[in-house]
Design a protein around this motif. Sequence first.
Motif, mmCIF file in Angstrom:
data_model
loop_
_atom_site.group_PDB
_atom_site.id
_atom_site.type_symbol
_atom_site.label_atom_id
_atom_site.label_comp_id
_atom_site.label_asym_id
_atom_site.label_seq_id
_atom_site.Cartn_x
_atom_site.Cartn_y
_atom_site.Cartn_z
ATOM 1 N N LYS A 1 -6.316 4.356 -2.258
ATOM 2 C CA LYS A 1 -7.164 3.868 -1.369
ATOM 3 C C LYS A 1 -7.837 3.230 -1.170
ATOM 4 O O LYS A 1 -7.595 2.864 0.108
ATOM 5 C CB LYS A 1 -7.950 5.735 -1.453
ATOM 6 C CG LYS A 1 -6.496 6.825 -1.712
ATOM 7 C CD LYS A 1 -8.124 7.813 -1.596
ATOM 8 C CE LYS A 1 -7.169 9.228 -1.512
ATOM 9 N NZ LYS A 1 -8.142 10.636 -1.100
ATOM 10 N N LEU A 2 -8.149 2.573 -2.624
ATOM 11 C CA LEU A 2 -9.247 0.945 -2.110
ATOM 12 C C LEU A 2 -8.404 0.284 -2.129
ATOM 13 O O LEU A 2 -9.251 -0.744 -0.677
ATOM 14 C CB LEU A 2 -9.310 0.909 -3.553
ATOM 15 C CG LEU A 2 -10.520 1.621 -4.223
ATOM 16 C CD1 LEU A 2 -11.080 1.541 -6.012
ATOM 17 C CD2 LEU A 2 -12.140 1.858 -3.452
ATOM 18 N N PHE B 1 -5.911 0.366 0.337
ATOM 19 C CA PHE B 1 -5.803 0.340 1.738
ATOM 20 C C PHE B 1 -6.661 0.125 2.166
ATOM 21 O O PHE B 1 -6.835 -0.264 3.229
ATOM 22 C CB PHE B 1 -4.904 2.200 2.289
ATOM 23 C CG PHE B 1 -5.597 2.586 3.468
ATOM 24 C CD1 PHE B 1 -3.982 1.693 4.054
ATOM 25 C CD2 PHE B 1 -5.794 2.550 4.766
ATOM 26 C CE1 PHE B 1 -3.330 1.964 6.015
ATOM 27 C CE2 PHE B 1 -5.902 3.229 5.637
ATOM 28 C CZ PHE B 1 -4.495 2.369 6.339
ATOM 29 N N TRP B 2 -7.518 0.690 2.185
ATOM 30 C CA TRP B 2 -9.033 0.632 2.473
ATOM 31 C C TRP B 2 -9.996 -0.993 2.784
ATOM 32 O O TRP B 2 -10.293 -1.492 3.464
ATOM 33 C CB TRP B 2 -10.096 1.695 2.158
ATOM 34 C CG TRP B 2 -9.875 2.683 3.108
ATOM 35 C CD1 TRP B 2 -9.807 3.816 2.309
ATOM 36 C CD2 TRP B 2 -10.310 2.919 4.176
ATOM 37 N NE1 TRP B 2 -9.553 5.261 3.120
ATOM 38 C CE2 TRP B 2 -10.091 4.180 3.629
ATOM 39 C CE3 TRP B 2 -10.668 2.245 5.288
ATOM 40 C CZ2 TRP B 2 -10.192 5.212 5.708
ATOM 41 C CZ3 TRP B 2 -10.643 3.217 7.265
ATOM 42 C CH2 TRP B 2 -10.095 4.230 6.802
ATOM 43 N N GLY B 3 -9.428 -1.767 1.843
ATOM 44 C CA GLY B 3 -9.435 -2.845 1.676
ATOM 45 C C GLY B 3 -8.900 -3.787 2.210
ATOM 46 O O GLY B 3 -9.457 -5.234 2.915
ATOM 47 N N ILE C 1 -7.871 -3.149 5.660
ATOM 48 C CA ILE C 1 -8.155 -2.230 6.867
ATOM 49 C C ILE C 1 -9.786 -2.709 7.192
ATOM 50 O O ILE C 1 -9.704 -3.867 8.651
ATOM 51 C CB ILE C 1 -9.136 -0.770 6.852
ATOM 52 C CG1 ILE C 1 -7.094 -0.032 6.704
ATOM 53 C CG2 ILE C 1 -9.722 0.072 8.672
ATOM 54 C CD1 ILE C 1 -6.290 -0.683 8.014
ATOM 55 N N VAL C 2 -10.071 -3.491 6.214
ATOM 56 C CA VAL C 2 -12.219 -3.926 6.080
ATOM 57 C C VAL C 2 -11.520 -6.065 6.038
ATOM 58 O O VAL C 2 -12.277 -6.151 7.757
ATOM 59 C CB VAL C 2 -12.767 -3.884 4.877
ATOM 60 C CG1 VAL C 2 -13.802 -4.629 4.910
ATOM 61 C CG2 VAL C 2 -13.231 -2.282 4.836
ATOM 62 N N THR C 3 -10.359 -6.149 5.306
ATOM 63 C CA THR C 3 -10.414 -7.751 5.148
ATOM 64 C C THR C 3 -9.480 -8.347 6.742
ATOM 65 O O THR C 3 -9.554 -8.519 7.476
ATOM 66 C CB THR C 3 -8.876 -7.884 4.468
ATOM 67 O OG1 THR C 3 -9.040 -7.108 3.416
ATOM 68 C CG2 THR C 3 -8.544 -9.690 4.443
ATOM 69 N N THR C 4 -8.901 -6.958 8.213
ATOM 70 C CA THR C 4 -8.178 -7.067 8.956
ATOM 71 C C THR C 4 -8.936 -7.253 9.646
ATOM 72 O O THR C 4 -9.665 -8.119 9.991
ATOM 73 C CB THR C 4 -7.586 -6.114 9.277
ATOM 74 O OG1 THR C 4 -5.911 -6.105 7.941
ATOM 75 C CG2 THR C 4 -6.138 -6.263 10.535
ATOM 76 N N SER D 1 0.722 -0.773 0.102
ATOM 77 C CA SER D 1 0.270 -0.049 -0.016
ATOM 78 C C SER D 1 0.647 1.386 -0.287
ATOM 79 O O SER D 1 0.450 2.668 -0.691
ATOM 80 C CB SER D 1 -0.825 0.227 1.096
ATOM 81 O OG SER D 1 -1.740 0.837 1.578
#
Length: 448
Positions: A43-44, A46-48, A50-53, A25
Amino acid sequence: MKKLFKLFYTDLFLTSRLFALLAGSVVLFLLWFFFPWLGVVPKLFFWGIIVTTFVDLVLLYRIGNAIFAKRHAPERLSNSDDNELGIYIENRYSFTVQAGIIDEIPVQFQRRDVLFKTTLKAGEHKLISYALRPVKRGEYAFGSIRVFVRSPLGLISRRHNFEQAETLPVYPSFLQMRKYELLAISNRLNELGIKKIRRLGQSLEFEQIKNYVPGDDYRNINWKASARQGSLMTNSYTDEKSQQVYCVIDKSRAMKMPFEGLSLLDYAINASLVLSNIALLKEDKAGLITVAEKIGAVLPADKKPTQINKILEILYKEKTRYLEINMEALYSTIRNVLKQRSLVVFFTNYESLPALQRQLPFLKRIARFHLLLVVFFENTELKQVSEQPARDVEGIYIKTIAEKFAYEKKLIMKELAAHGIQAILSTPQNLTINTINKYLELKARQKI
Protein backbone atom coordinates in the motif's frame (compact mmCIF):
# COMPACT_ATOMS: atom_id res chain seq x y z
CA MET A 1 -13.30 25.20 -17.93
CA LYS A 2 -14.27 22.21 -20.03
CA LYS A 3 -11.94 23.39 -22.79
CA LEU A 4 -9.04 23.76 -20.36
CA PHE A 5 -9.67 20.28 -18.98
CA LYS A 6 -9.75 18.88 -22.51
CA LEU A 7 -6.43 20.54 -23.32
CA PHE A 8 -5.05 19.18 -20.06
CA TYR A 9 -5.82 15.52 -20.64
CA THR A 10 -5.14 15.54 -24.42
CA ASP A 11 -1.58 16.77 -23.77
CA LEU A 12 -0.94 14.37 -20.87
CA PHE A 13 0.84 11.08 -21.55
CA LEU A 14 1.86 8.30 -19.17
CA THR A 15 5.43 7.06 -19.53
CA SER A 16 6.80 3.54 -19.52
CA ARG A 17 8.45 4.25 -16.15
CA LEU A 18 5.05 4.82 -14.55
CA PHE A 19 3.66 1.61 -16.06
CA ALA A 20 6.71 -0.30 -14.79
CA LEU A 21 6.15 1.03 -11.27
CA LEU A 22 2.45 0.16 -11.40
CA ALA A 23 3.35 -3.32 -12.58
CA GLY A 24 5.72 -3.61 -9.60
CA SER A 25 2.88 -2.51 -7.31
CA VAL A 26 0.62 -5.24 -8.72
CA VAL A 27 3.35 -7.82 -8.09
CA LEU A 28 3.71 -6.63 -4.48
CA PHE A 29 -0.05 -6.99 -3.92
CA LEU A 30 0.07 -10.52 -5.34
CA LEU A 31 2.99 -11.40 -3.07
CA TRP A 32 1.13 -9.85 -0.09
CA PHE A 33 -1.71 -12.29 -0.75
CA PHE A 34 0.70 -15.23 -0.23
CA PHE A 35 3.02 -13.54 2.29
CA PRO A 36 0.92 -11.52 4.77
CA TRP A 37 4.07 -10.48 6.64
CA LEU A 38 4.66 -7.84 3.93
CA GLY A 39 2.06 -5.80 5.79
CA VAL A 40 1.54 -2.26 4.55
CA VAL A 41 4.52 -2.28 2.15
CA PRO A 42 2.40 -2.78 -1.02
CA LYS A 43 0.00 0.00 0.00
CA LEU A 44 2.82 2.40 0.85
CA PHE A 45 4.47 1.65 -2.49
CA PHE A 46 1.23 2.22 -4.39
CA TRP A 47 0.40 5.49 -2.63
CA GLY A 48 3.97 6.60 -3.07
CA ILE A 49 3.50 6.19 -6.83
CA ILE A 50 0.28 8.22 -6.69
CA VAL A 51 1.86 11.06 -4.69
CA THR A 52 4.98 11.14 -6.90
CA THR A 53 2.80 11.23 -10.01
CA PHE A 54 0.84 14.16 -8.58
CA VAL A 55 4.08 15.99 -7.78
CA ASP A 56 5.30 15.32 -11.32
CA LEU A 57 2.00 16.66 -12.62
CA VAL A 58 2.39 19.88 -10.63
CA LEU A 59 5.99 20.32 -11.81
CA LEU A 60 5.05 20.06 -15.48
CA TYR A 61 1.79 22.04 -15.44
CA ARG A 62 2.44 24.83 -12.95
CA ILE A 63 3.91 26.98 -15.73
CA GLY A 64 1.87 27.55 -18.86
CA ASN A 65 4.48 28.36 -21.54
CA ALA A 66 7.45 26.57 -20.02
CA ILE A 67 8.81 25.40 -23.40
CA PHE A 68 9.32 27.43 -26.54
CA ALA A 69 10.09 25.91 -29.94
CA LYS A 70 10.32 27.35 -33.43
CA ARG A 71 11.30 25.94 -36.82
CA HIS A 72 14.06 27.66 -38.77
CA ALA A 73 13.61 26.98 -42.48
CA PRO A 74 14.85 28.66 -45.67
CA GLU A 75 12.43 30.57 -47.88
CA ARG A 76 12.63 27.82 -50.50
CA LEU A 77 14.04 24.32 -50.81
CA SER A 78 16.41 23.03 -53.48
CA ASN A 79 15.33 19.95 -55.39
CA SER A 80 17.55 16.83 -55.12
CA ASP A 81 19.83 18.54 -52.54
CA ASP A 82 20.16 18.21 -48.77
CA ASN A 83 18.44 21.30 -47.35
CA GLU A 84 19.39 22.35 -43.82
CA LEU A 85 16.53 23.06 -41.40
CA GLY A 86 16.61 23.66 -37.66
CA ILE A 87 14.41 23.66 -34.59
CA TYR A 88 15.13 26.21 -31.86
CA ILE A 89 14.00 25.03 -28.43
CA GLU A 90 14.19 26.81 -25.07
CA ASN A 91 13.57 25.43 -21.56
CA ARG A 92 11.85 27.87 -19.20
CA TYR A 93 11.40 25.36 -16.37
CA SER A 94 13.50 25.73 -13.22
CA PHE A 95 14.79 22.16 -13.57
CA THR A 96 16.34 19.89 -16.19
CA VAL A 97 13.90 18.26 -18.60
CA GLN A 98 14.03 15.43 -21.13
CA ALA A 99 12.47 16.59 -24.43
CA GLY A 100 11.29 14.66 -27.46
CA ILE A 101 10.68 16.90 -30.48
CA ILE A 102 8.53 15.92 -33.46
CA ASP A 103 8.47 18.11 -36.56
CA GLU A 104 5.51 17.46 -38.87
CA ILE A 105 7.33 17.44 -42.21
CA PRO A 106 5.47 17.38 -45.58
CA VAL A 107 3.76 14.18 -46.68
CA GLN A 108 5.92 14.06 -49.84
CA PHE A 109 8.84 12.73 -47.78
CA GLN A 110 6.80 9.83 -46.37
CA ARG A 111 8.84 9.82 -43.17
CA ARG A 112 7.58 9.16 -39.65
CA ASP A 113 10.94 9.14 -37.89
CA VAL A 114 11.64 12.86 -37.52
CA LEU A 115 11.97 12.63 -33.73
CA PHE A 116 14.76 14.36 -31.85
CA LYS A 117 15.57 13.61 -28.20
CA THR A 118 17.57 16.04 -26.10
CA THR A 119 18.20 17.15 -22.52
CA LEU A 120 17.76 20.78 -21.55
CA LYS A 121 18.98 22.31 -18.32
CA ALA A 122 17.07 25.11 -16.62
CA GLY A 123 17.05 28.15 -18.90
CA GLU A 124 19.05 26.38 -21.61
CA HIS A 125 18.30 26.70 -25.31
CA LYS A 126 19.48 24.64 -28.31
CA LEU A 127 19.28 24.60 -32.08
CA ILE A 128 18.70 21.12 -33.49
CA SER A 129 19.64 20.83 -37.16
CA TYR A 130 18.52 18.24 -39.68
CA ALA A 131 18.38 17.87 -43.47
CA LEU A 132 15.61 17.07 -45.95
CA ARG A 133 16.14 16.00 -49.57
CA PRO A 134 13.11 16.62 -51.80
CA VAL A 135 12.96 14.78 -55.11
CA LYS A 136 10.02 16.60 -56.67
CA ARG A 137 9.36 20.25 -57.41
CA GLY A 138 6.24 21.92 -56.03
CA GLU A 139 4.82 23.16 -52.73
CA TYR A 140 5.64 21.36 -49.49
CA ALA A 141 3.39 21.98 -46.46
CA PHE A 142 4.95 21.75 -42.99
CA GLY A 143 2.76 21.22 -39.95
CA SER A 144 3.13 21.88 -36.23
CA ILE A 145 6.01 21.20 -33.85
CA ARG A 146 5.22 18.83 -30.96
CA VAL A 147 7.48 18.81 -27.90
CA PHE A 148 7.05 16.04 -25.29
CA VAL A 149 8.61 17.04 -21.96
CA ARG A 150 9.47 14.93 -18.90
CA SER A 151 10.71 16.12 -15.54
CA PRO A 152 13.52 14.32 -13.64
CA LEU A 153 10.81 12.12 -12.06
CA GLY A 154 9.81 10.91 -15.54
CA LEU A 155 6.42 9.45 -14.64
CA ILE A 156 4.34 11.54 -17.01
CA SER A 157 4.98 13.51 -20.17
CA ARG A 158 3.45 16.82 -21.20
CA ARG A 159 3.01 17.76 -24.82
CA HIS A 160 3.59 21.34 -25.94
CA ASN A 161 2.10 22.23 -29.34
CA PHE A 162 3.49 24.99 -31.52
CA GLU A 163 1.38 25.79 -34.56
CA GLN A 164 3.84 26.71 -37.28
CA ALA A 165 2.15 25.61 -40.45
CA GLU A 166 4.01 26.94 -43.48
CA THR A 167 4.32 26.07 -47.15
CA LEU A 168 7.73 26.15 -48.80
CA PRO A 169 8.29 25.96 -52.56
CA VAL A 170 10.80 23.43 -53.90
CA TYR A 171 12.73 24.96 -56.80
CA PRO A 172 15.17 23.33 -59.23
CA SER A 173 18.58 22.70 -57.72
CA PHE A 174 19.76 26.26 -57.00
CA LEU A 175 22.23 24.94 -54.39
CA GLN A 176 23.99 22.99 -57.14
CA MET A 177 23.88 26.10 -59.30
CA ARG A 178 25.57 28.20 -56.59
CA LYS A 179 28.26 25.56 -56.08
CA TYR A 180 29.18 25.60 -59.76
CA GLU A 181 28.92 29.40 -59.81
CA LEU A 182 31.49 29.83 -57.03
CA LEU A 183 33.87 27.40 -58.71
CA ALA A 184 33.41 29.11 -62.08
CA ILE A 185 34.18 32.54 -60.60
CA SER A 186 37.39 31.23 -59.01
CA ASN A 187 38.32 29.14 -62.10
CA ARG A 188 38.18 25.90 -60.09
CA LEU A 189 35.60 23.98 -62.13
CA ASN A 190 38.13 21.22 -62.71
CA GLU A 191 37.73 20.23 -59.03
CA LEU A 192 34.33 18.80 -59.92
CA GLY A 193 35.53 16.99 -63.01
CA ILE A 194 35.18 19.90 -65.45
CA LYS A 195 37.95 19.39 -68.00
CA LYS A 196 40.35 22.10 -69.06
CA ILE A 197 40.05 22.45 -72.83
CA ARG A 198 43.08 23.51 -74.84
CA ARG A 199 42.16 26.58 -76.82
CA LEU A 200 42.56 26.32 -80.58
CA GLY A 201 43.39 29.53 -82.41
CA GLN A 202 42.71 32.97 -81.02
CA SER A 203 39.54 34.90 -80.46
CA LEU A 204 39.08 38.07 -82.50
CA GLU A 205 37.13 39.79 -79.71
CA PHE A 206 39.23 42.91 -78.98
CA GLU A 207 39.48 43.89 -75.31
CA GLN A 208 42.12 46.63 -74.83
CA ILE A 209 45.59 47.95 -75.69
CA LYS A 210 48.07 47.40 -72.87
CA ASN A 211 51.79 47.68 -72.23
CA TYR A 212 53.87 44.88 -73.68
CA VAL A 213 55.42 42.53 -71.11
CA PRO A 214 57.84 39.68 -71.83
CA GLY A 215 55.85 36.59 -72.72
CA ASP A 216 53.13 38.39 -74.70
CA ASP A 217 52.68 37.30 -78.31
CA TYR A 218 54.82 39.69 -80.36
CA ARG A 219 52.41 39.23 -83.28
CA ASN A 220 49.84 41.26 -81.35
CA ILE A 221 52.07 44.31 -80.98
CA ASN A 222 50.22 47.47 -82.01
CA TRP A 223 52.93 49.48 -83.82
CA LYS A 224 50.85 52.65 -84.20
CA ALA A 225 50.07 52.80 -80.47
CA SER A 226 53.70 51.97 -79.70
CA ALA A 227 54.88 54.91 -81.82
CA ARG A 228 52.53 57.29 -80.05
CA GLN A 229 53.48 56.08 -76.54
CA GLY A 230 57.18 55.66 -77.18
CA SER A 231 57.06 52.13 -75.73
CA LEU A 232 55.82 48.78 -76.96
CA MET A 233 52.02 48.33 -76.76
CA THR A 234 50.12 45.15 -77.55
CA ASN A 235 46.52 44.29 -78.39
CA SER A 236 44.68 42.17 -75.83
CA TYR A 237 41.91 39.80 -76.91
CA THR A 238 39.26 38.04 -74.88
CA ASP A 239 36.70 35.30 -75.35
CA GLU A 240 33.85 36.20 -77.62
CA LYS A 241 30.86 37.34 -75.58
CA SER A 242 27.11 37.78 -76.00
CA GLN A 243 26.74 34.46 -77.81
CA GLN A 244 23.28 32.94 -77.45
CA VAL A 245 22.88 29.67 -75.51
CA TYR A 246 19.37 28.16 -75.55
CA CYS A 247 18.36 25.20 -73.39
CA VAL A 248 15.49 23.31 -75.04
CA ILE A 249 13.83 20.86 -72.62
CA ASP A 250 11.69 17.99 -73.83
CA LYS A 251 8.95 17.40 -71.24
CA SER A 252 7.09 14.66 -73.12
CA ARG A 253 6.55 11.14 -71.74
CA ALA A 254 10.08 10.14 -72.76
CA MET A 255 11.34 12.22 -69.82
CA LYS A 256 9.07 10.61 -67.22
CA MET A 257 11.47 7.73 -66.48
CA PRO A 258 12.67 7.81 -62.84
CA PHE A 259 16.24 7.48 -61.58
CA GLU A 260 17.12 7.59 -57.86
CA GLY A 261 13.82 9.27 -57.02
CA LEU A 262 14.03 12.00 -59.68
CA SER A 263 12.56 11.94 -63.16
CA LEU A 264 14.77 12.55 -66.19
CA LEU A 265 12.95 15.87 -66.61
CA ASP A 266 14.20 16.99 -63.18
CA TYR A 267 17.77 16.05 -64.09
CA ALA A 268 17.43 18.03 -67.33
CA ILE A 269 15.98 21.01 -65.47
CA ASN A 270 18.82 21.03 -62.91
CA ALA A 271 21.45 20.79 -65.66
CA SER A 272 19.73 23.56 -67.67
CA LEU A 273 19.74 25.87 -64.67
CA VAL A 274 23.44 25.33 -63.99
CA LEU A 275 24.37 25.64 -67.69
CA SER A 276 22.39 28.87 -68.06
CA ASN A 277 24.11 30.34 -65.01
CA ILE A 278 27.58 29.35 -66.28
CA ALA A 279 26.76 30.91 -69.66
CA LEU A 280 25.75 34.16 -67.96
CA LEU A 281 28.99 34.14 -65.97
CA LYS A 282 30.85 33.77 -69.27
CA GLU A 283 28.90 36.88 -70.41
CA ASP A 284 26.87 34.93 -72.95
CA LYS A 285 23.11 35.22 -73.35
CA ALA A 286 20.96 32.44 -71.89
CA GLY A 287 17.50 31.50 -73.15
CA LEU A 288 14.98 28.72 -72.56
CA ILE A 289 12.34 26.77 -74.50
CA THR A 290 10.19 23.93 -73.14
CA VAL A 291 8.17 21.67 -75.41
CA ALA A 292 5.92 18.60 -75.37
CA GLU A 293 2.93 18.08 -77.66
CA LYS A 294 2.90 21.88 -77.86
CA ILE A 295 5.31 24.68 -77.05
CA GLY A 296 5.46 25.55 -73.35
CA ALA A 297 7.58 28.41 -72.08
CA VAL A 298 9.71 30.56 -74.40
CA LEU A 299 12.24 32.92 -72.81
CA PRO A 300 14.36 34.93 -75.29
CA ALA A 301 18.10 34.89 -74.63
CA ASP A 302 19.45 37.74 -72.51
CA LYS A 303 22.36 38.37 -70.15
CA LYS A 304 20.69 40.70 -67.65
CA PRO A 305 21.28 39.85 -63.96
CA THR A 306 17.57 39.03 -63.58
CA GLN A 307 17.64 36.42 -66.37
CA ILE A 308 18.61 33.50 -64.10
CA ASN A 309 15.68 34.29 -61.78
CA LYS A 310 13.29 34.25 -64.75
CA ILE A 311 14.67 30.86 -65.81
CA LEU A 312 14.29 29.55 -62.26
CA GLU A 313 10.66 30.66 -62.02
CA ILE A 314 9.80 29.02 -65.36
CA LEU A 315 11.52 25.72 -64.54
CA TYR A 316 9.81 25.58 -61.13
CA LYS A 317 6.40 25.09 -62.75
CA GLU A 318 7.27 22.65 -65.54
CA LYS A 319 5.78 19.16 -65.41
CA THR A 320 6.04 16.05 -67.54
CA ARG A 321 3.37 15.59 -70.20
CA TYR A 322 2.10 12.23 -71.46
CA LEU A 323 2.13 12.83 -75.22
CA GLU A 324 4.85 12.75 -77.86
CA ILE A 325 6.98 15.80 -78.56
CA ASN A 326 5.88 18.05 -81.42
CA MET A 327 9.12 18.57 -83.35
CA GLU A 328 7.43 20.62 -86.07
CA ALA A 329 6.28 23.18 -83.51
CA LEU A 330 9.76 23.21 -81.95
CA TYR A 331 11.46 23.85 -85.31
CA SER A 332 9.02 26.65 -86.13
CA THR A 333 9.59 28.29 -82.73
CA ILE A 334 13.38 28.11 -83.03
CA ARG A 335 13.26 29.69 -86.50
CA ASN A 336 11.00 32.52 -85.26
CA VAL A 337 12.73 33.24 -81.93
CA LEU A 338 16.43 32.65 -82.65
CA LYS A 339 17.46 35.44 -85.00
CA GLN A 340 21.20 34.69 -84.96
CA ARG A 341 23.37 31.59 -84.88
CA SER A 342 23.10 30.08 -81.39
CA LEU A 343 24.06 27.05 -79.34
CA VAL A 344 20.88 24.98 -78.93
CA VAL A 345 21.18 22.38 -76.15
CA PHE A 346 18.31 19.92 -76.61
CA PHE A 347 17.61 17.77 -73.51
CA THR A 348 15.62 14.69 -74.51
CA ASN A 349 15.77 10.89 -74.34
CA TYR A 350 15.91 8.16 -76.97
CA GLU A 351 15.51 4.49 -76.08
CA SER A 352 15.70 3.18 -79.65
CA LEU A 353 16.99 4.15 -83.07
CA PRO A 354 13.47 4.47 -84.62
CA ALA A 355 12.65 7.07 -81.93
CA LEU A 356 15.54 9.17 -83.21
CA GLN A 357 14.71 8.64 -86.88
CA ARG A 358 11.22 10.11 -86.37
CA GLN A 359 12.80 13.36 -85.17
CA LEU A 360 15.95 13.38 -87.28
CA PRO A 361 14.56 15.44 -90.22
CA PHE A 362 13.74 18.31 -87.85
CA LEU A 363 17.05 18.02 -86.01
CA LYS A 364 18.93 18.30 -89.31
CA ARG A 365 16.98 21.44 -90.21
CA ILE A 366 17.80 23.03 -86.85
CA ALA A 367 21.48 22.08 -87.21
CA ARG A 368 21.51 23.84 -90.60
CA PHE A 369 21.07 27.24 -88.91
CA HIS A 370 22.40 26.68 -85.38
CA LEU A 371 24.94 24.63 -83.47
CA LEU A 372 22.76 21.81 -82.14
CA LEU A 373 23.78 19.75 -79.12
CA VAL A 374 21.50 16.78 -78.35
CA VAL A 375 21.74 15.53 -74.75
CA PHE A 376 20.11 12.20 -73.95
CA PHE A 377 20.39 9.64 -71.18
CA GLU A 378 22.16 6.34 -70.70
CA ASN A 379 19.91 3.67 -69.19
CA THR A 380 22.03 2.65 -66.19
CA GLU A 381 19.68 -0.15 -65.14
CA LEU A 382 20.01 -1.86 -68.53
CA LYS A 383 23.76 -1.36 -68.41
CA GLN A 384 23.94 -3.18 -65.07
CA VAL A 385 21.84 -6.05 -66.45
CA SER A 386 24.06 -6.35 -69.53
CA GLU A 387 27.19 -6.52 -67.38
CA GLN A 388 25.89 -9.29 -65.10
CA PRO A 389 26.71 -12.90 -66.04
CA ALA A 390 23.79 -14.98 -67.34
CA ARG A 391 23.06 -18.09 -65.22
CA ASP A 392 20.31 -19.73 -67.28
CA VAL A 393 18.51 -19.50 -70.63
CA GLU A 394 16.16 -16.77 -69.40
CA GLY A 395 19.17 -14.78 -68.16
CA ILE A 396 20.80 -15.09 -71.59
CA TYR A 397 17.68 -13.67 -73.28
CA ILE A 398 17.48 -10.77 -70.79
CA LYS A 399 21.20 -10.01 -71.11
CA THR A 400 21.00 -10.09 -74.93
CA ILE A 401 18.04 -7.68 -75.01
CA ALA A 402 19.81 -5.33 -72.56
CA GLU A 403 22.95 -5.34 -74.70
CA LYS A 404 20.83 -4.63 -77.79
CA PHE A 405 19.33 -1.52 -76.21
CA ALA A 406 22.76 -0.36 -74.99
CA TYR A 407 24.16 -0.86 -78.49
CA GLU A 408 21.30 1.18 -79.98
CA LYS A 409 22.34 4.11 -77.80
CA LYS A 410 25.77 4.00 -79.45
CA LEU A 411 24.14 3.79 -82.88
CA ILE A 412 22.13 6.91 -82.03
CA MET A 413 25.38 8.74 -81.24
CA LYS A 414 26.88 7.65 -84.59
CA GLU A 415 23.75 8.63 -86.50
CA LEU A 416 23.77 12.13 -84.99
CA ALA A 417 27.51 12.54 -85.67
CA ALA A 418 26.99 11.46 -89.29
CA HIS A 419 24.70 14.46 -89.81
CA GLY A 420 27.03 16.92 -88.08
CA ILE A 421 24.99 17.10 -84.85
CA GLN A 422 26.86 17.28 -81.54
CA ALA A 423 25.63 14.78 -78.95
CA ILE A 424 26.11 13.75 -75.31
CA LEU A 425 25.14 10.32 -73.95
CA SER A 426 25.25 10.72 -70.17
CA THR A 427 24.17 8.99 -67.00
CA PRO A 428 21.65 11.11 -65.05
CA GLN A 429 24.00 11.76 -62.13
CA ASN A 430 26.77 13.05 -64.44
CA LEU A 431 24.50 15.09 -66.71
CA THR A 432 25.42 18.52 -65.33
CA ILE A 433 29.19 17.99 -65.46
CA ASN A 434 29.09 16.48 -68.96
CA THR A 435 26.92 19.30 -70.29
CA ILE A 436 29.17 22.04 -68.88
CA ASN A 437 32.23 20.23 -70.24
CA LYS A 438 30.72 20.21 -73.72
CA TYR A 439 29.70 23.86 -73.55
CA LEU A 440 33.20 24.95 -72.49
CA GLU A 441 34.72 22.73 -75.21
CA LEU A 442 32.54 24.24 -77.95
CA LYS A 443 33.31 27.71 -76.70
CA ALA A 444 37.07 27.02 -76.56
CA ARG A 445 37.01 25.63 -80.12
CA GLN A 446 35.04 28.72 -81.24
CA LYS A 447 32.28 26.66 -82.83
CA ILE A 448 29.41 28.79 -81.58
